[in-house]
Design a protein around this motif. Structure first.
Motif, short mmCIF file in Angstrom:
data_model
loop_
_atom_site.label_atom_id
_atom_site.label_comp_id
_atom_site.label_asym_id
_atom_site.label_seq_id
_atom_site.Cartn_x
_atom_site.Cartn_y
_atom_site.Cartn_z
N GLU A 69 0.82 -1.22 0.00
CA GLU A 69 0.00 0.00 0.00
C GLU A 69 0.85 1.26 0.00
OE1 GLU A 69 -3.10 2.41 -0.26
OE2 GLU A 69 -3.19 0.24 -0.44
N PHE A 70 2.14 1.17 0.31
CA PHE A 70 2.98 2.35 0.41
C PHE A 70 3.29 2.94 -0.96
CE2 PHE A 70 3.88 0.50 4.58
CZ PHE A 70 3.82 1.63 5.38
N GLN A 88 6.88 5.46 8.52
CA GLN A 88 5.56 4.85 8.33
C GLN A 88 5.66 3.33 8.27
OE1 GLN A 88 2.59 6.56 5.79
NE2 GLN A 88 3.85 8.33 5.36
N ALA A 92 3.76 1.00 10.87
CA ALA A 92 2.72 0.08 10.39
C ALA A 92 3.08 -1.37 10.70
CB ALA A 92 2.50 0.28 8.90
N LYS A 141 -3.94 -2.74 5.73
CA LYS A 141 -3.69 -2.11 4.44
C LYS A 141 -4.81 -1.13 4.09
CE LYS A 141 -3.22 -3.10 -0.50
NZ LYS A 141 -3.22 -4.13 -1.56
N LEU A 144 -4.38 1.99 6.08
CA LEU A 144 -3.37 2.86 5.48
C LEU A 144 -3.93 3.65 4.31
CD1 LEU A 144 -0.21 0.55 5.45
CD2 LEU A 144 -0.35 2.81 6.51
N GLN A 149 -1.74 8.08 4.68
CA GLN A 149 -0.38 8.25 5.17
C GLN A 149 -0.27 9.17 6.39
OE1 GLN A 149 2.08 9.41 1.83
NE2 GLN A 149 1.98 7.36 0.93
N LEU A 154 -4.05 6.69 11.01
CA LEU A 154 -3.78 5.26 10.97
C LEU A 154 -3.98 4.63 12.34
CD1 LEU A 154 -2.74 2.67 9.63
CD2 LEU A 154 -0.41 3.47 10.09
#
Length: 297
Positions: A69-70, A88, A92, A141, A144, A149, A154
């Motif tokens: 997902e990043f 991040q 995460a 995910k 996120l 972000q 989150l």
């Protein structure tokens, strides 16, 4: 040509960073399961303990799902993008491993990692852990994606979704006739397959509910709860409808010990029924758009 080489080098650098985070998982796994310390620091033999292989690599697959997902934005500079990704990513991944540990403590509170994986090599236990890891990675995910972000958003979404998933996990005994804990101790795969279908189905419903635009926290929470309430209304209708339409014999012997084959068959039936009902429920809860169905005065 130079630009292509620069992009290739940057991709390799990011690949090394991700591998570094996977190395971090190695030690995080040891912290969550101290009894696995000796196994972590010696050569890994997949052929000796299939349950341990499935249990260990389930988290790696989950981290892979999470990292997919990043996004990397190099417009503000390479080092800033690297720092943003590192912060991040570690945050995460930490939430993910904490989620796995927390929910396994809820669902598998009667079991110990050392007894079930190291000593008994319980594949049913390992499969339940695998399903939990995949479900939590998918859920995080989505958090996120919705949080865009923002670490604060989150964290809020993670807490909110964990509460919802915890309630769903605890309600498994209401929907299933199988004695989950007893069958899992007997290494019965039928119980784990039934649990897998239920867990993945409700993970799908919860991720669909939280996958909404987040502008106001109060209104967002109400919308999520309303969609889940709708799912609770629709899900039993599909579940009952499938059994009636196809004349499924839903009886499960509880007065005497069923055979291993009977438990496996019933577990597959329950798992497929749970997952199919949840899948059909998403058609109603997520894919009906009314538009201008009602006339505008």
């Amino acid at each position: 040509m130079n630009e292509l080489f620069d992009k290739l080098i940057l991709r390799i650098v990011f690949t090394v960073v991700v591998c570094g985070m996977l190395f971090f998982y190695k030690y995080a796994h040891m912290m969550l399961h101290p009894s696995s310390r000796k196994q972590i620091f010696r050569e890994f033999h997949p052929t000796k303990n299939a349950a341990d292989t499935l249990h260990f690599f389930a988290r790696l697959i989950g981290i892979g799902i999470l990292f997919s997902e990043f996004r990397f934005d190099l417009s503000d500079g390479f080092f800033l993008a690297m720092l943003d990704f590192a912060v991040q990513g570690f945050f995460a991944a930490g939430l993910y491993l904490l989620s796995v540990y927390t929910l396994e403590s809820i669902v598998l509170y009667n079991f110990e990692y050392t007894d079930e994986i190291v000593k008994k090599r319980n594949m049913a236990y390992a499969f339940v852990g695998f399903v939990n890891s995949i479900a939590l990675a998918t859920l995080l995910k989505t958090c996120l994606e919705v949080g865009e972000q923002s670490l604060v958003m989150l964290f809020f979404l993670w807490l909110f979704s964990m509460v919802l998933l915890g309630f769903a996990y605890k309600a498994y005994s209401i929907f299933s006739k199988m004695p989950f804990a007893r069958l899992l101790m007997q290494q019965n795969l039928g119980a784990s397959i039934s649990y897998a279908g239920y867990t993945l189905g409700w993970t799908m419903l919860i991720t669909g509910a939280i996958d909404q635009s987040l502008t106001d926290i109060k209104w967002y929470s109400v919308q999520v709860l309303l969609r889940l309430l709708l799912s609770l209304i629709i899900f039993p209708i599909f579940r009952k409808g499938i059994m009636i339409i196809f004349r499924v014999d839903k009886n499960y012997a509880t007065d005497k010990e069923p055979t291993a084959e009977g438990s496996l068959g019933y577990g597959i039936f329950e798992g497929c029924l749970f997952f199919t009902s949840a899948f059909l429920t998403t058609v109603i809860t997520e894919h009906i758009h009314f538009g201008t169905f009602y006339p505008v005065s």
